[in-house]
Structures are given as structure tokens and as C-alpha cells.
Design a protein around this motif. Sequence first.
Motif, PDB file in Angstrom:
ATOM      1  N   ASP A  33      -7.508 -41.247 -38.958  1.00  0.00           N
ATOM      2  CA  ASP A  33      -8.617 -42.080 -38.169  1.00  0.00           C
ATOM      3  C   ASP A  33     -10.004 -41.987 -38.918  1.00  0.00           C
ATOM      4  OD1 ASP A  33      -9.582 -39.581 -37.528  1.00  0.00           O
ATOM      5  OD2 ASP A  33      -8.433 -39.410 -35.999  1.00  0.00           O
ATOM      6  N   ALA A  34     -11.103 -42.245 -38.270  1.00  0.00           N
ATOM      7  CA  ALA A  34     -12.558 -42.135 -38.897  1.00  0.00           C
ATOM      8  C   ALA A  34     -12.817 -40.722 -39.106  1.00  0.00           C
ATOM      9  CB  ALA A  34     -13.171 -42.982 -37.882  1.00  0.00           C
ATOM     10  N   LEU A  35     -12.220 -39.963 -38.425  1.00  0.00           N
ATOM     11  CA  LEU A  35     -12.579 -38.541 -38.502  1.00  0.00           C
ATOM     12  C   LEU A  35     -11.680 -37.554 -39.432  1.00  0.00           C
ATOM     13  CD1 LEU A  35     -13.965 -37.979 -34.973  1.00  0.00           C
ATOM     14  CD2 LEU A  35     -15.238 -38.422 -36.898  1.00  0.00           C
ATOM     15  N   SER A  36     -11.065 -38.242 -40.202  1.00  0.00           N
ATOM     16  CA  SER A  36      -9.940 -37.419 -41.159  1.00  0.00           C
ATOM     17  C   SER A  36     -10.058 -38.209 -42.587  1.00  0.00           C
ATOM     18  CB  SER A  36      -8.737 -37.513 -40.834  1.00  0.00           C
ATOM     19  OG  SER A  36      -8.204 -38.794 -40.354  1.00  0.00           O
ATOM     20  N   GLU A  47     -13.937 -27.765 -34.418  1.00  0.00           N
ATOM     21  CA  GLU A  47     -14.198 -27.869 -32.886  1.00  0.00           C
ATOM     22  C   GLU A  47     -15.091 -29.153 -32.805  1.00  0.00           C
ATOM     23  OE1 GLU A  47     -14.507 -25.165 -34.503  1.00  0.00           O
ATOM     24  OE2 GLU A  47     -13.033 -23.892 -33.800  1.00  0.00           O
ATOM     25  N   VAL A  48     -16.127 -29.131 -33.599  1.00  0.00           N
ATOM     26  CA  VAL A  48     -17.159 -30.174 -33.654  1.00  0.00           C
ATOM     27  C   VAL A  48     -16.465 -31.517 -33.684  1.00  0.00           C
ATOM     28  CG1 VAL A  48     -18.870 -31.324 -34.809  1.00  0.00           C
ATOM     29  CG2 VAL A  48     -19.056 -29.012 -34.525  1.00  0.00           C
ATOM     30  N   LEU A  49     -15.354 -31.696 -34.875  1.00  0.00           N
ATOM     31  CA  LEU A  49     -14.510 -32.844 -35.090  1.00  0.00           C
ATOM     32  C   LEU A  49     -13.875 -33.414 -33.774  1.00  0.00           C
ATOM     33  CD1 LEU A  49     -13.161 -32.445 -38.626  1.00  0.00           C
ATOM     34  CD2 LEU A  49     -15.233 -33.839 -37.788  1.00  0.00           C
ATOM     35  N   GLU A  50     -13.112 -32.258 -33.117  1.00  0.00           N
ATOM     36  CA  GLU A  50     -12.435 -32.619 -32.006  1.00  0.00           C
ATOM     37  C   GLU A  50     -13.238 -33.049 -30.608  1.00  0.00           C
ATOM     38  OE1 GLU A  50      -9.274 -32.624 -31.307  1.00  0.00           O
ATOM     39  OE2 GLU A  50      -8.877 -32.197 -33.495  1.00  0.00           O
ATOM     40  N   GLU A  51     -14.504 -32.381 -30.484  1.00  0.00           N
ATOM     41  CA  GLU A  51     -15.460 -33.298 -29.611  1.00  0.00           C
ATOM     42  C   GLU A  51     -15.614 -34.485 -29.817  1.00  0.00           C
ATOM     43  OE1 GLU A  51     -18.696 -30.465 -29.597  1.00  0.00           O
ATOM     44  OE2 GLU A  51     -17.676 -28.787 -28.910  1.00  0.00           O
ATOM     45  N   ALA A  55     -15.154 -37.691 -27.856  1.00  0.00           N
ATOM     46  CA  ALA A  55     -16.138 -38.587 -27.459  1.00  0.00           C
ATOM     47  C   ALA A  55     -15.976 -40.203 -27.774  1.00  0.00           C
ATOM     48  CB  ALA A  55     -17.444 -38.231 -27.929  1.00  0.00           C
ATOM     49  N   LEU A  56     -15.157 -40.517 -29.005  1.00  0.00           N
ATOM     50  CA  LEU A  56     -15.097 -41.793 -29.531  1.00  0.00           C
ATOM     51  C   LEU A  56     -13.764 -42.246 -28.698  1.00  0.00           C
ATOM     52  CD1 LEU A  56     -15.759 -41.573 -33.156  1.00  0.00           C
ATOM     53  CD2 LEU A  56     -16.890 -42.694 -31.401  1.00  0.00           C
ATOM     54  N   GLY A  57     -13.030 -41.575 -27.981  1.00  0.00           N
ATOM     55  CA  GLY A  57     -11.692 -41.970 -27.388  1.00  0.00           C
ATOM     56  C   GLY A  57     -10.664 -42.003 -28.063  1.00  0.00           C
ATOM     57  N   LEU A  58     -10.644 -41.275 -29.259  1.00  0.00           N
ATOM     58  CA  LEU A  58      -9.380 -41.379 -30.393  1.00  0.00           C
ATOM     59  C   LEU A  58      -8.229 -40.504 -29.651  1.00  0.00           C
ATOM     60  CD1 LEU A  58     -11.490 -41.063 -33.755  1.00  0.00           C
ATOM     61  CD2 LEU A  58     -10.529 -43.154 -32.673  1.00  0.00           C
ATOM     62  N   ASN A  59      -8.415 -39.619 -28.980  1.00  0.00           N
ATOM     63  CA  ASN A  59      -7.358 -38.814 -28.298  1.00  0.00           C
ATOM     64  C   ASN A  59      -6.566 -39.859 -27.228  1.00  0.00           C
ATOM     65  OD1 ASN A  59      -7.750 -36.949 -30.252  1.00  0.00           O
ATOM     66  ND2 ASN A  59      -9.041 -35.685 -28.621  1.00  0.00           N
ATOM     67  N   ASP A  60      -7.028 -40.714 -26.880  1.00  0.00           N
ATOM     68  CA  ASP A  60      -6.507 -41.508 -25.752  1.00  0.00           C
ATOM     69  C   ASP A  60      -5.238 -42.353 -26.155  1.00  0.00           C
ATOM     70  OD1 ASP A  60      -8.672 -40.769 -24.204  1.00  0.00           O
ATOM     71  OD2 ASP A  60      -9.668 -42.569 -24.212  1.00  0.00           O
ATOM     72  N   TYR A 286     -12.218 -48.379 -37.323  1.00  0.00           N
ATOM     73  CA  TYR A 286     -11.379 -49.444 -36.636  1.00  0.00           C
ATOM     74  C   TYR A 286     -12.373 -50.281 -35.979  1.00  0.00           C
ATOM     75  CZ  TYR A 286      -8.043 -46.156 -37.690  1.00  0.00           C
ATOM     76  OH  TYR A 286      -7.001 -45.182 -38.362  1.00  0.00           O
ATOM     77  N   PRO A 287     -13.480 -50.017 -35.263  1.00  0.00           N
ATOM     78  CA  PRO A 287     -14.145 -51.011 -34.577  1.00  0.00           C
ATOM     79  C   PRO A 287     -14.784 -52.155 -35.460  1.00  0.00           C
ATOM     80  CG  PRO A 287     -15.001 -48.906 -33.779  1.00  0.00           C
ATOM     81  CD  PRO A 287     -14.186 -48.707 -35.014  1.00  0.00           C
ATOM     82  N   VAL A 288     -14.952 -51.794 -36.788  1.00  0.00           N
ATOM     83  CA  VAL A 288     -15.452 -52.844 -37.615  1.00  0.00           C
ATOM     84  C   VAL A 288     -14.293 -53.697 -38.139  1.00  0.00           C
ATOM     85  CG1 VAL A 288     -16.673 -53.229 -40.032  1.00  0.00           C
ATOM     86  CG2 VAL A 288     -17.598 -51.256 -38.617  1.00  0.00           C
ATOM     87  N   ILE A 289     -13.274 -53.016 -38.188  1.00  0.00           N
ATOM     88  CA  ILE A 289     -12.076 -53.771 -38.821  1.00  0.00           C
ATOM     89  C   ILE A 289     -11.810 -54.850 -37.821  1.00  0.00           C
ATOM     90  CG2 ILE A 289      -9.693 -53.754 -39.122  1.00  0.00           C
ATOM     91  CD1 ILE A 289     -10.148 -51.109 -40.331  1.00  0.00           C
TER      92      ILE A 289
END
Length: 321
Positions: A33-36, A47-51, A55-60, A286-289
Amino acid sequence: MTKYIIRRVLQFIPMVILASIVVFFMAYLAPGDALSGENLDPNIPREVLEERREALGLNDPIHIQYFNWAKRAVTGDLGMSMHHTGRSVSDLIGGRLENTINLSIFSLIITLIISIPIGIYSSRKPYSIADYSATTFAFIGLAVPNFFAALLGIYIFSFGLGWLPSQGSISAPNLTGLDYIGSKLKHMILPGFTLGLASTAIYMRYMRTEMLELRGSDFIRTARAKGLGNRSVLYKHTLRNALIPIITLLGLEFGTLLSGAVLVETVFNYPGLGTLFVGSISNRDYPVIMGINLILAMTTLIGNLLADILYAVADPRIRYD
């Protein structure tokens, strides 16, 4: 016609929803995803990446992510970019959309100016040297990939002859007036010809074939029997009917030009939707895509609607009752 247009516009809704679902699931099923990824700073604590991911809803779940995106998109909010911090998707797309539209229109104008006259001439002089030359050009235009034509154009006209720029959309940021317009046009020549190469070949062949077929039609023989001159028969009767398949292609061209610009803009480093799209895929933004794909789907549907409307303009026998 008005009722037909309203029905077609209402049909856009399920088609856009279906297209968005397909694109969304394909984008989100890609690994990471965008954070990897390689572009991420390795010093950022996990921990910062998980937060941030939470917040971005990537874990939903993926269907929840799609529902949240669609709910915002209906109101015109395409979300925030995950890679360009603090930038909305609408701002990013808006800053590039003008360049891509200008390039697409420029390419389409070049295509029509070249293909239609050559197609008409080939139909009037079939199996002549000029006709065989046009046919050879058409085969080459269909066979040569866009990226190869782009690289060849850069090698000859930029590096070899030095006539045209090889990248960008303008020579200097502070240009105004005619200097600005001239610089814009000069930077669009190579990518514009490259983008329209295959379309020019297709339009040329369609025009030639249609004109040849219509020459033997009953209504053409009737027009000649009434004493109409060759020019009147050619342009008022034959050409008008031969334009119907060209109109079909033009309707589809709205979407294909924008999507085809992805590769061409990347080769020429042209700052349009294409380079933004490629960069967003690399960064898993993904939002831009999704925003760009939504625009491509809408332009394709609108292009088809315009083609249907232009059918009635080209041929009075076509009516949508």
C-alpha cells in the motif's frame, strides 16, 4: 432526442459504478500500500506507520474502503493523496488535466487533418502510387508501438535535428502571450503526432473503404443521374455518409486518447494525467488512481453519447424516437 439523452445519462450511473468497483478492487488487491515499499523512509517507526495506516482506513475490509470512497466521490470529494501530503486528489488532477486535454485535442486535430483528405484522395485514385503509399503508411502506423515511435521521434527531431523539445510542456515558466502559446504548441508536436499515429492510420483506411463502397450505391447513381457535379456528389452525399464510422471512432477516441496518453506522456516526461497516473501506481497512491480512472470512464461514456448525437447530424435518416 432530449428523452434519448436523458436515458443515456441515467445509464451512465450503473456503468460508472461497475467500472469503479472493478478498478478499485484491482488496485487494492495489488501487493502493498502507500505506506510500504522502497520509497518509504526506513527510519519511520513501525508504530507511526500503523497509526497512519489506521487513520487512512487501510486496515478496514476492502468493501468498507470502497464504500467510504464511493460515499465521498458522490459528493465530489475524491479524497486526499496518500503520497503528496496535504494535497487533495482534485487539486492534483486539476493541475494536470489541462495539459492532457490540450495534448489530446491537438492530436485529434492532427489526425483528422491528415487522415480524412488522404482517405478521400485514395478513394478517388484507387490502386495508384499515392493510394499504395497511403496504405503502406497506414500499415506502418498500426504496426509501430507508441513508445517506439516516441523514442524514434526524439532521436531524429530532438537529438538529431534539434528542431523540437524532447520533454516537458513549456520552455520557461515565465512566458506569456504568443511566446507561451508557441512554446506550448512546440512541446505538443512530438507527443501529439505520436499519440495520433495509430488513429490516423485507422481513420485513413476507414475513410477510403467507406468512400469506395458508397461510390456504387443507388443514391449516388441517382444523384449523378440528376446531373449533379462530381464535387457536389463527393462532398454533399458520399462524404457525409462516409463520416458515420469516423464519428463512431471519434466517440471512442475521447477515452482512448486520455488513456493512451499515459505511455506517451511518460516517454516525453509531459506533465499530464499520464505521468501522474504512472507515479501514483508506483507509489500505490490509490485515491489518485481511482480519481483518474473515474475521469477516464466518464470521458469514454460522454464520447459515446456525443457520437450517437452526431450520427443524427451526419445522417438525417437516423432518429432516436
